[in-house]
Design an enzyme around this catalytic site. Structure first.
Site, PDB file in Angstrom:
ATOM      1  CE  LYS A 113     -10.354   4.534   0.811  1.00  0.00           C
ATOM      2  NZ  LYS A 113     -11.103   5.155  -0.302  1.00  0.00           N
TER       3      LYS A 113
ATOM      4  CE1 TYR B 216      -3.036  -3.023   0.357  1.00  0.00           C
ATOM      5  CE2 TYR B 216      -3.632  -2.306   2.555  1.00  0.00           C
ATOM      6  CZ  TYR B 216      -3.773  -3.184   1.509  1.00  0.00           C
ATOM      7  OH  TYR B 216      -4.676  -4.220   1.616  1.00  0.00           O
TER       8      TYR B 216
END
Ligand SMILES: NC(=O)c1ccc[n+]([C@@H]2O[C@H](COP(=O)([O-])OP(=O)(O)OC[C@H]3O[C@@H](n4cnc5c(N)ncnc54)[C@H](OP(=O)(O)O)[C@@H]3O)[C@@H](O)[C@H]2O)c1
Length: 261
Positions: A230, A54
């Protein structure tokens, strides 16, 4: 009692308790990422999911360092990219450096590595756990057959398999298969892969005075499946963890699960 204390936790083997709602950080980087993680901690999340892939471990670390929270108040997961199999030790060291911590709570193999490295990578994960840099080790995106190979080779099951999991992908046999092996399913992409306008969800949501997204997240809790979610938007970040003041009836849980048919 703080909101964080109210989020239920699951006991993973080895005495590690994992809060059942984790804040997902895929695509959250730089300033936007830091603001989102800050908002998540303020809203009560105490479980942050990141990954080497990420590219935001340093952002997560920066926010944690300035949060005023003690290290042991936040459960941190990170993940080894499959291309780094064979370089586990160095990759973990880089994750710990970026996160600004001596250990992570959970370290996952992000995807199965090339076949010849499947068992060696798992053995190295166990070694690094035993060395104390990681409290628990698991996998992500593995099949039950692959998990069986890890168990056969080492006698140790991953504590978690992090997989895509949403009402449309509900699979009772897959869940049972993990439980039989002592592996917790941790669900990702609960909202992204869900039609939040589905009448089943909107009707249940209206009955409880909540949103369809909150119904999906609560459904995970009712099933006992930890969930990662998220958002980059502060109102959604707060709403997504605000699922503890209502519950779903067994019939409602079954209706949501039936969206997979
Ligand atoms: N292990 C793996 O291979 C893997 C793969 C994928 C994901 N993950 C992990 O799981 C986490 C969660 O999965 P995800 O990010 O793929 O998907 P998700 O959390 O299901 O969905 C995120 C999307 O939903 C939107 N959203 C968030 N809250 C909402 C709400 N209340 N109402 C409507 N829309 C909402 C977000 O937009 P806004 O940001 O604009 O709110 C974003 O577009 C990831 O961040 C990552 O940490 C792991």
């Amino acid at each position: 009692m703080t909101e964080a204390a109210a989020v239920p936790a699951v006991d993973l083997p080895g005495g590690v308790r994992m809060p059942m709602i984790g804040f997902g950080t895929w695509l959250l980087r730089g300033r936007e990422g830091r603001e989102a993680v800050r908002a998540a901690l303020a809203a009560g999340y105490r479980h942050i999911d990141t990954a080497t892939m990420y590219g935001n471990e340093a952002d997560v670390g920066h926010v944690l360092a300035s949060s005023g929270l003690a290290r042991d108040e936040v459960f941190i997961t990170t993940k080894l990219p499959p291309g780094k199999a064979g370089r586990e030790r160095a990759t973990l060291a880089a994750s710990l450096r970026a996160l600004g911590t001596d250990y992570v709570d959970l370290w996952l193999l992000h995807w199965p590595p090339p076949e010849r490295l499947l068992i060696p990578a798992w053995q190295e994960f166990l070694t690094l756990r035993d060395a104390g840099r990681v409290r628990a080790v698991g996998v992500s995106n593995y099949s039950l057959a692959q998990i069986d190979r890890l168990i056969k080779a080492t006698g140790e099951a991953p504590v978690v398999n992090q997989i895509t999991w949403s009402p449309g992908r509900y699979n009772a046999a897959l869940l049972a298969g993990h439980r039989e092996r002592g592996v917790a399913v941790e669900g990702y992409s609960p909202l992204k892969r869900t039609n939040l306008a589905s009448p089943v969800l909107t009707e249940i949501a209206a009955a409880h005075g909540v949103t369809a997204a909150q119904v999906v997240l609560r459904w995970n809790l009712e099933l006992g499946v930890p969930v990662l979610v998220k958002s980059a938007q502060p109102e959604r970040i707060a709403a997504n963890i605000d699922v503890l003041r209502f519950s779903l009836t067994p019939d409602e849980v079954a209706e949501v699960s039936a969206l997979s048919r």
